[in-house]
Design a protein around this motif. Structure first.
Motif, PDB file in Angstrom:
ATOM      1  N   ALA A  27      -5.163   1.855   6.609  1.00 48.16           N
ATOM      2  CA  ALA A  27      -5.767   0.868   7.503  1.00 48.16           C
ATOM      3  C   ALA A  27      -7.257   0.663   7.265  1.00 48.16           C
ATOM      4  CB  ALA A  27      -5.527   1.278   8.969  1.00 48.16           C
ATOM      5  N   ALA A  28      -7.975   1.736   6.942  1.00 50.43           N
ATOM      6  CA  ALA A  28      -9.425   1.642   6.790  1.00 50.43           C
ATOM      7  C   ALA A  28      -9.856   1.308   5.371  1.00 50.43           C
ATOM      8  CB  ALA A  28     -10.081   2.959   7.219  1.00 50.43           C
ATOM      9  N   CYS A  29      -8.908   1.154   4.450  1.00 52.92           N
ATOM     10  CA  CYS A  29      -9.246   0.877   3.052  1.00 52.92           C
ATOM     11  C   CYS A  29      -9.656  -0.577   2.861  1.00 52.92           C
ATOM     12  CB  CYS A  29      -8.039   1.172   2.154  1.00 52.92           C
ATOM     13  SG  CYS A  29      -7.574   2.909   2.080  1.00 52.92           S
ATOM     14  N   GLY A  30     -10.353  -0.828   1.779  1.00 52.01           N
ATOM     15  CA  GLY A  30     -10.609  -2.198   1.375  1.00 52.01           C
ATOM     16  C   GLY A  30      -9.341  -2.849   0.873  1.00 52.01           C
ATOM     17  N   GLN A  31      -9.357  -4.171   0.762  1.00 51.08           N
ATOM     18  CA  GLN A  31      -8.139  -4.894   0.414  1.00 51.08           C
ATOM     19  C   GLN A  31      -7.558  -4.499  -0.930  1.00 51.08           C
ATOM     20  OE1 GLN A  31      -6.737  -6.881   2.845  1.00 51.08           O
ATOM     21  NE2 GLN A  31      -4.951  -6.620   1.493  1.00 51.08           N
ATOM     22  N   PRO A  32      -8.381  -4.297  -1.982  1.00 53.65           N
ATOM     23  CA  PRO A  32      -7.765  -3.878  -3.264  1.00 53.65           C
ATOM     24  C   PRO A  32      -7.005  -2.563  -3.148  1.00 53.65           C
ATOM     25  CG  PRO A  32      -9.990  -4.691  -3.624  1.00 53.65           C
ATOM     26  CD  PRO A  32      -9.823  -4.572  -2.138  1.00 53.65           C
ATOM     27  N   ASP A  33      -7.581  -1.588  -2.422  1.00 56.12           N
ATOM     28  CA  ASP A  33      -6.888  -0.310  -2.234  1.00 56.12           C
ATOM     29  C   ASP A  33      -5.626  -0.492  -1.408  1.00 56.12           C
ATOM     30  OD1 ASP A  33      -8.853   0.896  -3.698  1.00 56.12           O
ATOM     31  OD2 ASP A  33      -9.703   2.076  -2.063  1.00 56.12           O
ATOM     32  N   LYS A  34      -5.708  -1.317  -0.361  1.00 53.34           N
ATOM     33  CA  LYS A  34      -4.513  -1.579   0.444  1.00 53.34           C
ATOM     34  C   LYS A  34      -3.385  -2.152  -0.405  1.00 53.34           C
ATOM     35  CE  LYS A  34      -6.543  -2.406   5.021  1.00 53.34           C
ATOM     36  NZ  LYS A  34      -6.751  -3.376   6.102  1.00 53.34           N
ATOM     37  N   ASP A  35      -3.734  -3.124  -1.215  1.00 56.79           N
ATOM     38  CA  ASP A  35      -2.713  -3.754  -2.057  1.00 56.79           C
ATOM     39  C   ASP A  35      -2.102  -2.749  -3.026  1.00 56.79           C
ATOM     40  OD1 ASP A  35      -3.257  -6.132  -0.782  1.00 56.79           O
ATOM     41  OD2 ASP A  35      -4.545  -6.911  -2.391  1.00 56.79           O
ATOM     42  N   ALA A  36      -2.964  -1.895  -3.608  1.00 54.27           N
ATOM     43  CA  ALA A  36      -2.482  -0.918  -4.574  1.00 54.27           C
ATOM     44  C   ALA A  36      -1.571   0.113  -3.915  1.00 54.27           C
ATOM     45  CB  ALA A  36      -3.666  -0.220  -5.244  1.00 54.27           C
ATOM     46  N   LEU A  37      -1.956   0.598  -2.724  1.00 53.26           N
ATOM     47  CA  LEU A  37      -1.162   1.618  -2.042  1.00 53.26           C
ATOM     48  C   LEU A  37       0.123   1.019  -1.472  1.00 53.26           C
ATOM     49  CD1 LEU A  37      -4.026   3.588  -0.261  1.00 53.26           C
ATOM     50  CD2 LEU A  37      -2.695   4.312  -2.248  1.00 53.26           C
TER      51      LEU A  37
END
Length: 609
Positions: A52-62
């Motif tokens: 939830a607290a990640c930036g969008q690129p990290d969110k997409d990757a995870l």
């Protein structure tokens, strides 16, 4: 070179002794590995919480599960100079992991206690058990099960063993450790020791002492003497859990920054199926042979006695059973290759300049005193660790380290050692079993036979010293300092005063069921006596005037009292027993004290039974 027969025999004995417990551990790790990180099967709510607290690129990757996720576990705080540099590491690791095709998340922090601050203070009674708290905190951080690998940030005394114990519970993952490095050299350690002795004798005041201490401990980085913290770092390379040559690179330098980036990249690389599967799992890197390699490194360098407890506990966390007899037998076969304070005048920066860990591993491998057939974070074989890192046009590279010492007053090779045996011996007799560090003890003090004087606390010893009551041949006995009694504090504060007594020409030794600092060594000290007095050990039955023998050459620790009389005695009762249950957080650790294992079994509660 064929493997030395003692190294072979000790290793085989450990393998046989550990057969069932090691098989159980590996079975658990194999089962955990089959399930893998759960984020691929988590509910949407679970996974959304996880990024939830990640930036969008990290969110997409995870969310898409296409990039491996590296969990960062850090023991950062500003109370430890060695750990202060870790404030910058998460950002460095996250950027390097992303560039390497992965993601990194800060998984959790652990406490990190500074023994330099708590030495001689009530907080020291929490010090040993902080190792187990760190292990538990590491487990909490990694139990989110969002991770394909982990990177652990720690340097000092109990912190690295605690991180090891905790991460071994997640041994199905690749795990790499990244240190911060030592501070640059300040006031030399021998000069610092002399100032402390002058203060103990009342020759100088507190202002002059504080000025000297501040010149010795002056900046971010590990304290430069070769104590428990720097012994940790050396052992991590000998066990293959660091990148090669990374232990003693100073913080705040371009090389240190590049090595931190490289550790993050390697954590990502170890998750790749292109690698040998065994090279990726911590449970396969930390095996019986790597544990023996770590012990050989400790002994050949004259390292800290604290590791006769810590690495028993670390090994148990990997299903491996080691004991003090293993230390003693290895010590008899392994030569002493380093003279670094307190076992000399140099510090770890001089040690690195003289040839460092790379030279030690090279000469020990050449002599058949180390196992080369081990897995490491660098790949297969300990020979990777004969290489040293450097920057070439700003890029990190490795080259072969030195084959000969650059300063034989500091480092030597196996064919010309400082001593034919290592720096730690086991003592035993009618007082039980104990550890003694001999690498810095003058030969004329290897056998002490003198009357006992029994004290309730180290402060009582210091008061007697100041009152000139110890100007005599004496064995200072301090019982009820074991893990069950008061958490087994270090008694390093005694070192300056007892050193003065040696210089005055007296025969002096210390006998205790407590610990000594990794920086101790000049004064012969039979420590970690087991069974401890709290559990009925004979140490609690000694009386003033009893003749005690401490002989590190023959391995004798005895009191010259008829055995029947000794056993019939009541345990010593002090008129002013020190507090052990309350104050300065002691009450929070009652469960730990009441369940602590004996020193030879690791001295902690979480692996007891």
């Amino acid at each position: 070179m064929a493997l030395n027969p003692v190294i072979h025999d000790v290793t085989q004995r450990i393998i046989e002794r550990s057969r069932d417990s090691r098989a159980d551990y590996l079975a658990r790790m194999n089962e955990a590995g089959r399930h893998g990180p759960h984020r691929g099967t988590m509910s949407c709510s679970n996974l959304a919480h996880g990024f939830a607290a990640c930036g969008q690129p990290d969110k997409d990757a995870l969310a898409s599960d296409v990039r491996p996720n590296v969990g960062i576990v850090s023991a950062y705080n500003e109370m430890l100079s060695a750990h202060q540099p870790f404030v910058e590491y998460p950002d460095i690791i996250k950027k390097a992991a992303w560039a390497a095709g992965g993601v990194a998340q800060f998984a959790g922090g652990t406490p990190a206690m500074c023994d330099g601050v708590t030495q001689g203070q009530p907080g020291m009674e929490l010090s040993l058990f902080s190792r187990d708290v760190i292990a538990l905190a590491t487990g909490v951080a990694l139990t989110h099960n969002m991770f394909d690998a982990a990177i652990c940030l720690g340097v000092c005394d109990k912190i690295v063993p605690g991180l090891l114990i905790g991460s071994l519970a997640f041994g199905h993952l690749p795990v790499i450790f990244a240190p911060a490095g030592p501070m640059t050299s300040g006031m030399s350690n021998p000069v610092k020791a002399k100032v402390r002795e002058r203060f103990a004798q009342g020759e100088i005041g507190r202002d002059e002492l504080l000025k000297a201490e501040s010149m010795a401990y002056h900046s971010p980085g590990t304290c430069t003497f070769y104590g428990t913290a720097n012994s940790n770092q050396l052992m991590m390379e000998f066990m293959g859990l660091h990148l090669a040559g990374t232990s003693f690179v100073n913080p705040g330098t371009p090389l240190r920054h590049a090595l931190t980036e490289a550790a993050a990249r390697r954590a990502v690389e170890m998750t790749s199926v292109a690698d040998d599967e065994r090279a990726r799992r911590m449970c396969d890197i930390v095996d019986e042979k790597s544990v023996v390699n770590g012990l050989v490194g400790l002994l050949s360098s004259g390292g800290s006695t604290n590791h006769t407890m810590h690495y028993v506990a670390v090994a148990r966390a990997a299903g491996i059973q080691i004991n003090w007899d293993d230390f003693a037998e290895l010590s008899a076969a392994v030569p002493l290759l380093a003279r670094v304070y307190p076992n000399g005048v140099a510090d770890v920066n001089h040690m690195r300049a003289a040839g460092g860990i790379q030279l030690m591993i090279r000469t020990l491998l050449d002599a058949g005193l180390l196992h080369d057939d081990v897995m490491t974070v660098e790949g297969y074989g300990l020979h990777h660790y004969t290489k040293e890192p450097f920057l070439e046009n700003g890029e990190l590279a490795w080259r072969e380290g030195p084959a000969a010492s650059h300063d034989e007053d500091v480092m030597r090779t196996v064919d010309n050692p400082f001593a034919p045996t290592g720096g730690i011996n086991v003592l035993q007799g009618n007082l039980g079993r104990a550890i003694i560090k001999t690498s810095a003890v003058d030969k004329k003090y290897r056998r002490i036979e003198a009357p006992a004087q029994v004290f309730s606390t180290q402060q009582a010893v210091l008061d007697a010293f100041k009152a000139n009551e110890l100007n005599k041949d004496v064995v200072v006995v301090v019982p009820y300092q074991g893990p069950r009694a008061n958490g087994m504090p270090e008694l390093h504060k005694l070192t300056p005063s007892l050193s003065v007594l040696l210089q005055r020409g007296y025969q002096v030794a210390l006998v205790t069921d407590g610990r000594m600092s990794g920086a101790s060594g000049k004064v012969p000290a039979a420590i970690q006596v087991s069974p401890e007095a709290k559990l009925g050990g004979m140490l609690g039955k000694i009386r003033d005037g009893d003749i005690i023998v401490v002989d590190s050459d023959t391995g004798e620790l005895s009191v010259q009292v008829d055995q029947a009389e000794l056993e019939a005695r009541e345990n010593v009762a002090f008129a002013d027993p020190p507090p052990t249950e309350y104050g300065f957080g002691r009450e929070l650790f009652a469960l730990f004290r009441h369940n602590a294992a004996p020193a030879e079994e690791g001295a902690g509660p979480i692996l007891n039974g």
